[in-house]
Design a protein around this motif. Structure first.
Motif, mmCIF file in Angstrom:
data_model
loop_
_atom_site.group_PDB
_atom_site.id
_atom_site.type_symbol
_atom_site.label_atom_id
_atom_site.label_comp_id
_atom_site.label_asym_id
_atom_site.label_seq_id
_atom_site.Cartn_x
_atom_site.Cartn_y
_atom_site.Cartn_z
ATOM 1 N N ILE A 149 0.848 -1.201 0.000
ATOM 2 C CA ILE A 149 0.000 0.000 0.000
ATOM 3 C C ILE A 149 0.880 1.246 0.000
ATOM 4 O O ILE A 149 0.650 2.197 -0.760
ATOM 5 C CB ILE A 149 -0.941 -0.006 1.221
ATOM 6 C CG1 ILE A 149 -1.935 -1.165 1.128
ATOM 7 C CG2 ILE A 149 -1.689 1.320 1.331
ATOM 8 C CD1 ILE A 149 -2.792 -1.344 2.377
ATOM 9 N N SER A 150 1.916 1.230 0.839
ATOM 10 C CA SER A 150 2.837 2.374 0.886
ATOM 11 C C SER A 150 3.583 2.514 -0.435
ATOM 12 O O SER A 150 3.870 3.639 -0.885
ATOM 13 C CB SER A 150 3.827 2.209 2.039
ATOM 14 O OG SER A 150 4.686 1.101 1.823
ATOM 15 N N GLY A 180 2.365 1.770 -3.420
ATOM 16 C CA GLY A 180 1.428 2.401 -4.340
ATOM 17 C C GLY A 180 1.268 3.889 -4.072
ATOM 18 O O GLY A 180 1.272 4.704 -5.009
ATOM 19 N N ILE A 181 1.161 4.249 -2.793
ATOM 20 C CA ILE A 181 1.027 5.665 -2.440
ATOM 21 C C ILE A 181 2.274 6.443 -2.855
ATOM 22 O O ILE A 181 2.187 7.553 -3.398
ATOM 23 C CB ILE A 181 0.768 5.820 -0.928
ATOM 24 C CG1 ILE A 181 -0.598 5.221 -0.553
ATOM 25 C CG2 ILE A 181 0.837 7.286 -0.508
ATOM 26 C CD1 ILE A 181 -0.861 5.172 0.938
ATOM 27 N N THR A 232 -3.420 0.653 -5.553
ATOM 28 C CA THR A 232 -3.277 0.893 -4.120
ATOM 29 C C THR A 232 -4.517 0.465 -3.348
ATOM 30 O O THR A 232 -4.409 -0.027 -2.211
ATOM 31 C CB THR A 232 -2.980 2.384 -3.867
ATOM 32 O OG1 THR A 232 -1.837 2.766 -4.635
ATOM 33 C CG2 THR A 232 -2.705 2.647 -2.403
#
Length: 422
Positions: free
Chosen positions: A66-67, A69-70, A278
């Motif tokens: 997730i991080s 993707g961010i 994400t």
């Protein structure tokens, strides 16, 4: 380690000022960046897996991606903003430095987090168990060594006694003597502590004994007991790594060169695809935690679909329709996002906690480098060497998917815990 070289890249003098030293320093700083990324990213996912509530192992482990993707989304937005606001002349002089200098913010945040992270209980417990197993094997080795020396000494003493008595034994009778005459009492069983065991093996040398007592190398323990898991992890990541680099870094330039799309448009295509990416990553973790889709089973299903759609996807690119290109890029990265969302929990369950970081990192980086990082290079080489602009890359991605399916099936057989979450 990752943040410092990133900030320093933004501070590098230009070629006009320091000459050849500028590209050399840039290469060194990029190398340090890569090494830091390879060591820290895998360790972070393992740490998240170990500290997670047993009910939320998968979704907590997916926070790493997730991080990712961010970070990609923020990076693309920053590039678009700088290109839009900074004049071309200024972009070449100082504009390109801004994204690297902004990394000082994340550097400070990362340092604060790093120095306030307790060691996971799961790792501490497993490390103690592995340490106990190591010392047990050390004692067994010392016992065998001691018994062997004692047996040789007894044989020599008996032979010497017979020689002094005037009895000359033939080779056959000499070799028959120990098995005939030596009883259970002739082999001395000793109860050694670790230091004594190390002294026996080291020949009584205190220095070598001390070093042997402290000797514990997680990578050696890993290769001794989990080499098959390491190999299967690499193969399991074949399509996952290849498809990520395909959708994120290779397709934009491919669209510009062979489809005729503007460069700025391809940036917006990647941006929208990575935003959706994400959001898909945690969905994979949530579904796995709830038992709705077993992790390895889901990976097999996605890779089977990928094997079937890779060539048709590239044939659709050949039509040069914007909607088809954009939609298929999103679909491909969404499939990748799902597999990445469950990758941490699958690969963490291959290894015990004592060697988990070493195993996960080594397998992850080898897999992502061999199959992921080389995929853009291989597909470009296929296009150049064969002239197959669309079919060749599609066949390569089909091969990657087949490798992932085979290795996933073997993981189910050899490491069944990989298909569970807790």
């Amino acid at each position: 380690v990752m943040g410092i070289p990133t900030v320093l890249i933004g501070c590098l003098p230009a070629y006009e000022h320091i000459g050849l030293a500028a590209p050399i320093l840039l290469a060194i700083l990029r190398l340090v960046q890569g090494l830091a990324m390879g060591g820290e990213f895998g360790a972070a996912m393992v740490y998240l897996h170990e500290i997670a509530d047993p009910r939320f192992k998968a979704v907590t482990g997916s926070l790493g991606y997730i991080s990712l993707g961010i970070g990609v989304v923020i990076g693309i937005l920053m590039v678009v903003m700088i290109i839009s606001l900074v004049p071309p002349a200024g972009l070449l002089v100082w504009g390109w430095r801004l994204p690297f200098l902004f990394a000082i913010v994340t550097l400070v945040a990362a340092a604060m987090l790093r120095y306030n992270m307790p060691e996971s209980t799961e790792f501490a417990t497993s490390r103690e168990e592995i340490d106990e197993d190591y010392h047990r094997r050390l004692k067994e080795q010392a016992l065998k060594h001691s018994n062997s020396r004692n047996l040789g000494s007894r044989m020599y003493s008996r032979s010497r006694s017979q020689s002094d008595a005037g009895a000359v034994a033939s080779p056959a009778s000499f070799h028959a003597t120990p098995s005939k005459d030596l009883g259970r009492d002739d082999v001395v069983a000793v109860d050694l502590d670790t230091k004594d065991a190390a002294a026996v093996i080291g020949g009584g040398d205190g220095e070598s004994a001390g070093s042997l007592e402290k000797h514990y190398v997680p990578v050696l323990e890993l290769l001794r007991g989990y080499w098959s898991g390491l190999a299967l992890q690499m193969g399991y990541e074949a399509w996952i790594g290849g498809s990520f680099y395909l959708g994120y870094s290779w397709l934009p330039s491919f669209f510009v060169t062979y489809v005729g799309l503007p460069t700025m448009l391809t940036l917006w295509m990647v941006l929208t695809a990575m935003i959706i990416f994400t959001f898909v990553v945690p969905v994979a973790g949530i579904l796995s935690d709830r038992g709705l889709l077993r992790p390895v089973n889901a990976t097999i299903g996605i890779c089977v679909v990928a094997a079937g759609m890779s060539v048709p996807m590239f044939l659709a690119f050949q039509t040069k329709h914007l909607a088809a290109c954009w939609l298929l890029q999103i679909v491909s990265l969404c499939m990748t996002a799902y597999t990445m969302g469950i990758l941490p929990v699958i690969c963490s369950n291959i290894y015990p906690a004592g060697v988990r970081i070493s195993g996960f990192n080594l397998g992850y980086n080898l897999g992502m480098t061999v199959f992921g990082g080389l995929t853009p290079l291989v597909m470009t080489a296929i296009q150049t060497g064969t002239g197959s602009i669309f079919i060749g890359p599609g066949l390569w991605m089909t091969l990657m998917a087949v490798i992932s399916v085979v290795c996933s099936v073997l993981l189910l057989k050899l490491y069944p815990l990989t298909n569970t979450v807790n």
